[in-house]
Design a protein around this motif. Structure first.
Motif, PDB file in Angstrom:
ATOM      1  N   ALA A   1      -8.175   5.243   5.506  1.00  0.00           N
ATOM      2  CA  ALA A   1      -8.392   5.750   4.152  1.00  0.00           C
ATOM      3  C   ALA A   1      -7.129   6.377   3.567  1.00  0.00           C
ATOM      4  O   ALA A   1      -6.930   6.359   2.341  1.00  0.00           O
ATOM      5  N   ASP A   2      -6.274   6.932   4.418  1.00  0.00           N
ATOM      6  CA  ASP A   2      -5.040   7.569   3.916  1.00  0.00           C
ATOM      7  C   ASP A   2      -3.911   6.567   3.723  1.00  0.00           C
ATOM      8  O   ASP A   2      -2.769   6.954   3.417  1.00  0.00           O
ATOM      9  N   GLY A   3      -4.193   5.272   3.913  1.00  0.00           N
ATOM     10  CA  GLY A   3      -3.175   4.249   3.715  1.00  0.00           C
ATOM     11  C   GLY A   3      -2.355   3.926   4.953  1.00  0.00           C
ATOM     12  O   GLY A   3      -1.491   3.055   4.901  1.00  0.00           O
ATOM     13  N   SER A   4      -2.643   4.602   6.066  1.00  0.00           N
ATOM     14  CA  SER A   4      -1.932   4.295   7.291  1.00  0.00           C
ATOM     15  C   SER A   4      -2.602   3.148   8.037  1.00  0.00           C
ATOM     16  O   SER A   4      -3.693   2.705   7.671  1.00  0.00           O
TER      17      SER A   4
ATOM     18  N   ARG B   1       0.814  -1.208   0.000  1.00  0.00           N
ATOM     19  CA  ARG B   1       0.000   0.000   0.000  1.00  0.00           C
ATOM     20  C   ARG B   1       0.849   1.261   0.000  1.00  0.00           C
ATOM     21  O   ARG B   1       0.450   2.290  -0.532  1.00  0.00           O
ATOM     22  N   SER B   2       2.008   1.197   0.619  1.00  0.00           N
ATOM     23  CA  SER B   2       2.965   2.315   0.541  1.00  0.00           C
ATOM     24  C   SER B   2       4.352   1.772   0.850  1.00  0.00           C
ATOM     25  O   SER B   2       4.506   0.765   1.549  1.00  0.00           O
TER      26      SER B   2
END
Length: 238
Positions: free
Chosen positions: A227-230, A172-173
């Motif tokens: 939602a912010d990928g965290s 995801r990141s």
């Protein structure tokens, strides 16, 4: 033939469920899941925690484990649940267990369990992968190649034999820390589970990355995927 039934009274029913976060640090990162389970059951007895037990001929304490890190991986975010037959203050349980477990298996947090399954809240993990200084120059180009790829297939030996799967879809990141030696990853929990060592294999596939010595892998967090990928705290109610 008459059906055998256990003798004696039925076990006391559970009256409290607790969720526990613990860390595996230092040399204790080499503790396997089974090793930890044995150590925990001994610690619960020493700490005199009033565990609830299953019924039957071989009663066992009501403990459930969720998504343990692989042997050899350090972690700041491992979880399990306990069911008790008498109510205790969660922080008292945390203190008792932390004192009873060996240093390196550190109990960080104990809370009352919220409704729903803990495993369903563990949707992703954030990881630190720290490389040796000599490997740092190759990390940036290798990471760029991985992120640019639509899919990166790797093969890992499973219990039923080798299995090939895409690691890119779980990332995801991914970024490098300022020192250039630490890779910070957020991996979504998939089936099969993509682990940081699978990502390392993927970096070798796309860019030929071959670290001179194994990097130190540490799970920093696991929980709901925001939602912010965290990665959010699974012990905090929604």
């Amino acid at each position: 033939m008459a059906k055998r039934v256990p003798e004696g009274p039925a076990p006391d029913p559970p009256v409290q469920k607790l969720r526990v976060r613990y860390a595996k640090r230092g040399r204790l990162r080499f503790t396997s899941t089974r090793d930890f389970q044995r150590a925990l059951e001994r610690a619960l007895r020493r700490a005199q925690v009033p565990m609830a037990f299953s019924a039957g001929f071989h009663p066992h304490p009501k403990i459930s484990y969720a998504n343990a890190a692989a042997t050899g991986t350090a972690s700041e975010a491992e979880y399990f649940e306990l069911q008790l037959r008498a109510r205790l203050e969660p922080d008292d349980v945390r203190r008792r267990l932390d004192e009873a477990l060996p240093p390196g298996l550190d109990v960080l947090q104990v809370v009352e369990a919220e409704p729903g399954a803990l495993a369903d809240r563990l949707q992703a993990s954030s990881w630190s992968v720290r490389f040796a200084p000599d490997d740092a120059p190759a990390l940036g180009p290798a990471l760029a190649a991985l992120l640019a790829a639509e899919s990166v297939e790797v093969t890992r030996m499973m219990k039923r034999g080798p299995r090939t799967f895409d690691v890119r879809a779980a990332v995801r990141s991914a970024r490098l820390a300022e020192d250039g030696q630490q890779l910070l990853l957020v991996l979504e929990h998939t089936t099969p589970a993509v682990r940081p060592d699978d990502v390392l294999t993927g970096l070798g596939v796309v860019a030929g990355l071959a670290p001179g010595r194994p990097p130190l892998i540490t799970r920093l967090a696991q929980g709901p995927l925001a939602a912010d990928g965290s990665v959010a705290d699974p012990l905090v109610p929604d």
